[in-house]
Write a protein that holds these residues in place. Sequence first.
Motif, PDB file in Angstrom:
ATOM      1  N   PHE A 178       2.649   1.733  -3.276  1.00 26.48           N
ATOM      2  CA  PHE A 178       1.755   1.684  -4.442  1.00 26.48           C
ATOM      3  C   PHE A 178       1.953   2.910  -5.320  1.00 26.48           C
ATOM      4  O   PHE A 178       1.792   2.845  -6.542  1.00 26.48           O
TER       5      PHE A 178
ATOM      6  N   ALA B 247      -4.668   3.657   0.194  1.00 25.24           N
ATOM      7  CA  ALA B 247      -4.306   2.255  -0.029  1.00 25.24           C
ATOM      8  C   ALA B 247      -3.995   1.550   1.284  1.00 25.24           C
ATOM      9  O   ALA B 247      -4.269   0.354   1.451  1.00 25.24           O
TER      10      ALA B 247
ATOM     11  N   SER C 189      -1.763   6.743  -1.870  1.00 25.68           N
ATOM     12  CA  SER C 189      -1.004   5.774  -1.078  1.00 25.68           C
ATOM     13  C   SER C 189      -1.557   5.659   0.344  1.00 25.68           C
ATOM     14  O   SER C 189      -1.572   4.577   0.924  1.00 25.68           O
TER      15      SER C 189
ATOM     16  N   ALA D 261       0.823  -1.211   0.000  1.00 26.37           N
ATOM     17  CA  ALA D 261       0.000   0.000   0.000  1.00 26.37           C
ATOM     18  C   ALA D 261       0.856   1.259   0.000  1.00 26.37           C
ATOM     19  O   ALA D 261       0.611   2.206  -0.758  1.00 26.37           O
TER      20      ALA D 261
END
Length: 226
Positions: free
Chosen positions: A30, A51, A48, A27
């Motif tokens: 990402f 995420a 991010s 995450a």
Amino acid sequence: MLNISNSAKKPTLIIGIILSVVLPFLAIYFSVLIKKLGIDNETQFYISRFAIWISLLLLYLFALKIEKQPFLLWGETEYSFLSFAKAVFITFLKLFIAVFLTGLIIMLFKITEESTVLNKAMALFKKSYLLLFFTCVTAGITEELIFRGYLLPRLELALKNKKMAIVVSSVLFGFLHFGYGTLLNVIGPIVIGLVFAIQYDQYRNIKILILCHFLWDLMLLSAKTR
């Protein structure tokens, strides 16, 4: 609580531990995958952070649907307002002392390398206090729920050793931050993780850790952006 003496549940326990590390790692990084889409840095940062919330949700669903166990294996101990405030103060004080002593050691060994990634984040925070606040909220809630609330009790079950579980969870938490590119940005979170893990084992109340984590990040980032 998970019964690891049951061989059928051992793989599930290990998978959960792996997911609790891999999901937040993916995450956070990402944003690296979406840089080529031409999205501005601030939007990338927001994506991010969102995420990370998704990784927490996936881990929660894993605990609920696959493990068929509570996300928090340690039941929450309830405190009066004054007792809760005292616990927050003590935890914050221990955190400050631990970070201060670590800082002295780092100065002794002259580890002064600055993080380019962190400096870029600071530049974003200076432009958007909302992004700074959202980052602190995200870190406080998601990181404590994942690394202390979910991971720590399961590591204790897997390792059958409380102290080892505290150390391992803290080291994993530290290496989650290695993307900042400096040794300092790994050592700091390891120390913070140790303090929070010890305090969680003592108080068995994740809200204490969430509040302390949020306040610490808010204080630190606000100071840096000034």
